[in-house]
Scaffold this motif. Structure first.
Motif, PDB file in Angstrom:
ATOM      1  N   ALA A  57       0.827  -1.212   0.000  1.00 16.30           N
ATOM      2  CA  ALA A  57       0.000   0.000   0.000  1.00 16.30           C
ATOM      3  C   ALA A  57       0.863   1.265   0.000  1.00 16.30           C
ATOM      4  N   ILE A  58       1.948   1.237   0.742  1.00 18.17           N
ATOM      5  CA  ILE A  58       2.844   2.407   0.772  1.00 18.17           C
ATOM      6  C   ILE A  58       3.422   2.649  -0.613  1.00 18.17           C
ATOM      7  N   ASP A  59       3.812   1.576  -1.283  1.00 15.07           N
ATOM      8  CA  ASP A  59       4.357   1.715  -2.638  1.00 15.07           C
ATOM      9  C   ASP A  59       3.299   2.224  -3.618  1.00 15.07           C
ATOM     10  N   LEU A  60       2.054   1.773  -3.444  1.00 13.37           N
ATOM     11  CA  LEU A  60       0.968   2.192  -4.333  1.00 13.37           C
ATOM     12  C   LEU A  60       0.409   3.568  -3.953  1.00 13.37           C
ATOM     13  N   GLY A  61       0.550   3.932  -2.700  1.00 10.18           N
ATOM     14  CA  GLY A  61       0.020   5.211  -2.225  1.00 10.18           C
ATOM     15  C   GLY A  61      -1.460   5.171  -1.912  1.00 10.18           C
ATOM     16  N   VAL A  62      -2.018   3.981  -1.792  1.00  8.12           N
ATOM     17  CA  VAL A  62      -3.445   3.840  -1.510  1.00  8.12           C
ATOM     18  C   VAL A  62      -3.687   2.535  -0.747  1.00  8.12           C
ATOM     19  N   ALA A  63      -4.667   2.564   0.140  1.00  9.59           N
ATOM     20  CA  ALA A  63      -5.053   1.359   0.876  1.00  9.59           C
ATOM     21  C   ALA A  63      -5.902   0.485  -0.037  1.00  9.59           C
ATOM     22  N   GLY A  64      -5.256  -0.426  -0.708  1.00  7.96           N
ATOM     23  CA  GLY A  64      -5.960  -1.313  -1.634  1.00  7.96           C
ATOM     24  C   GLY A  64      -6.697  -2.421  -0.920  1.00  7.96           C
ATOM     25  N   PRO A  65      -7.372  -3.260  -1.683  1.00  9.13           N
ATOM     26  CA  PRO A  65      -8.151  -4.350  -1.090  1.00  9.13           C
ATOM     27  C   PRO A  65      -7.329  -5.293  -0.217  1.00  9.13           C
ATOM     28  N   ARG A  66      -6.072  -5.537  -0.615  1.00  8.83           N
ATOM     29  CA  ARG A  66      -5.244  -6.447   0.179  1.00  8.83           C
ATOM     30  C   ARG A  66      -5.032  -5.898   1.591  1.00  8.83           C
ATOM     31  N   LEU A  67      -4.721  -4.615   1.716  1.00  9.38           N
ATOM     32  CA  LEU A  67      -4.491  -4.035   3.034  1.00  9.38           C
ATOM     33  C   LEU A  67      -5.776  -4.022   3.856  1.00  9.38           C
ATOM     34  N   LEU A  68      -6.879  -3.657   3.220  1.00 10.56           N
ATOM     35  CA  LEU A  68      -8.148  -3.623   3.951  1.00 10.56           C
ATOM     36  C   LEU A  68      -8.544  -5.006   4.449  1.00 10.56           C
ATOM     37  N   ALA A  95       2.433  -4.703  15.177  1.00 14.60           N
ATOM     38  CA  ALA A  95       2.118  -4.643  13.740  1.00 14.60           C
ATOM     39  C   ALA A  95       1.146  -3.500  13.456  1.00 14.60           C
ATOM     40  N   MET A  96       0.121  -3.368  14.287  1.00 15.53           N
ATOM     41  CA  MET A  96      -0.854  -2.292  14.087  1.00 15.53           C
ATOM     42  C   MET A  96      -0.198  -0.921  14.194  1.00 15.53           C
ATOM     43  N   GLN A  97       0.682  -0.765  15.181  1.00 17.31           N
ATOM     44  CA  GLN A  97       1.378   0.511  15.350  1.00 17.31           C
ATOM     45  C   GLN A  97       2.283   0.801  14.152  1.00 17.31           C
ATOM     46  N   ALA A  98       3.008  -0.202  13.688  1.00 13.38           N
ATOM     47  CA  ALA A  98       3.930  -0.015  12.557  1.00 13.38           C
ATOM     48  C   ALA A  98       3.172   0.360  11.286  1.00 13.38           C
ATOM     49  N   VAL A  99       2.034  -0.248  11.058  1.00  9.12           N
ATOM     50  CA  VAL A  99       1.241   0.065   9.865  1.00  9.12           C
ATOM     51  C   VAL A  99       0.748   1.513   9.940  1.00  9.12           C
ATOM     52  N   ARG A 100       0.434   1.984  11.126  1.00 13.68           N
ATOM     53  CA  ARG A 100      -0.043   3.362  11.281  1.00 13.68           C
ATOM     54  C   ARG A 100       0.989   4.388  10.826  1.00 13.68           C
ATOM     55  N   VAL A 101       2.288   4.056  10.935  1.00 12.01           N
ATOM     56  CA  VAL A 101       3.330   5.013  10.553  1.00 12.01           C
ATOM     57  C   VAL A 101       3.137   5.467   9.106  1.00 12.01           C
ATOM     58  N   GLY A 102       2.864   4.524   8.204  1.00 11.61           N
ATOM     59  CA  GLY A 102       2.756   4.890   6.798  1.00 11.61           C
ATOM     60  C   GLY A 102       1.376   4.819   6.190  1.00 11.61           C
ATOM     61  N   CYS A 103       0.432   4.220   6.907  1.00 10.57           N
ATOM     62  CA  CYS A 103      -0.870   3.963   6.289  1.00 10.57           C
ATOM     63  C   CYS A 103      -2.056   4.588   7.012  1.00 10.57           C
ATOM     64  N   GLN A 104      -1.818   5.310   8.096  1.00 13.91           N
ATOM     65  CA  GLN A 104      -2.934   5.869   8.870  1.00 13.91           C
ATOM     66  C   GLN A 104      -3.878   6.693   7.999  1.00 13.91           C
ATOM     67  N   ARG A 105      -3.320   7.641   7.272  1.00 18.70           N
ATOM     68  CA  ARG A 105      -4.163   8.535   6.467  1.00 18.70           C
ATOM     69  C   ARG A 105      -4.903   7.762   5.368  1.00 18.70           C
ATOM     70  N   MET A 106      -4.209   6.900   4.670  1.00 18.83           N
ATOM     71  CA  MET A 106      -4.886   6.173   3.581  1.00 18.83           C
ATOM     72  C   MET A 106      -5.934   5.201   4.110  1.00 18.83           C
ATOM     73  N   MET A 107      -5.699   4.650   5.305  1.00 19.04           N
ATOM     74  CA  MET A 107      -6.713   3.769   5.898  1.00 19.04           C
ATOM     75  C   MET A 107      -7.945   4.579   6.309  1.00 19.04           C
ATOM     76  N   GLU A 108      -7.730   5.770   6.831  1.00 19.24           N
ATOM     77  CA  GLU A 108      -8.861   6.634   7.185  1.00 19.24           C
ATOM     78  C   GLU A 108      -9.641   7.030   5.940  1.00 19.24           C
ATOM     79  N   GLU A 109      -8.916   7.321   4.851  1.00 17.99           N
ATOM     80  CA  GLU A 109      -9.582   7.671   3.592  1.00 17.99           C
ATOM     81  C   GLU A 109     -10.402   6.505   3.057  1.00 17.99           C
ATOM     82  N   ALA A 110      -9.938   5.285   3.304  1.00 15.61           N
ATOM     83  CA  ALA A 110     -10.674   4.097   2.876  1.00 15.61           C
ATOM     84  C   ALA A 110     -11.758   3.722   3.884  1.00 15.61           C
TER      85      ALA A 110
END
Length: 184
Positions: A57-68, A95-110
């Protein structure tokens, strides 16, 4: 004398946001790998998939279906293991904390359910990883007291050393990093 925690802090201060996000995931993955016999398989597998999906997701810049999907799986797995808080903190929590470092905003957007709290940084994940490794090694010492504290200090130092080496080993050459930034 080289003071590894200071060197680690300096290195982490110099990496860009995406690189920091990947490093946070790598640090959490290293804890999972190091302590894998302590973490039950369903939790460990859900954490590994979550971290891998977050890298993508970080590489793609979006929380895709796999991450969700991985996010939902980890939360459901964590709910089943709720009785063992230490297990969750050791695996799922990190793991949850580490994912938040790079994916918090995109997860909120999703519109994925994420815990809202203060900003988590790669430095926070580095320290938490060192703490977990130190705690685990200290627990392996049968007697209480100074021997346990020394084992924890040595393990935290070795984890810090691994983190510094990992940054150096995975850092792209300066001209490659510059070329990648310009091509975006």
């Amino acid at each position: 004398m080289i003071v590894l925690p200071e060197l680690l802090s300096e290195l982490l201060d110099q990496v860009d946001r995406n690189r920091a996000a990947h490093l946070a995931l790598d640090f959490a993955q290293h804890v999972l790998d190091t302590l894998q016999e302590r973490i039950e398989e369903p939790v460990r597998d859900a954490c590994r998939e979550y971290l891998a999906a977050a890298h993508e997701a970080i590489d793609l810049g979006v929380a895709g279906p796999r991450l969700l999907k991985a996010h939902e799986r980890l939360y459901k797995t964590a709910e089943r293991w709720e009785g063992n808080r230490h297990l969750l903190a050791l695996g799922a929590g990190l793991a949850m904390q580490a994912v938040r470092v790079g994916c918090q905003r995109m997860m909120e957007e999703a519109r994925a359910h994420m815990l809202r709290s203060s900003l988590i940084t790669v430095q926070d994940i580095a320290r938490e990883s060192q703490t977990e490794i130190g705690r685990w090694y200290a627990e392996q010492i049968p007697d209480e007291g100074e021997n346990r504290r020394q084992a924890a200090r040595e393990a935290r130092w070795e984890e810090t050393r691994w983190q510094v080496q990992h940054i150096i080993a995975t850092e792209p050459t300066p001209w490659k990093a510059r070329t990648e930034r310009l091509s975006r």
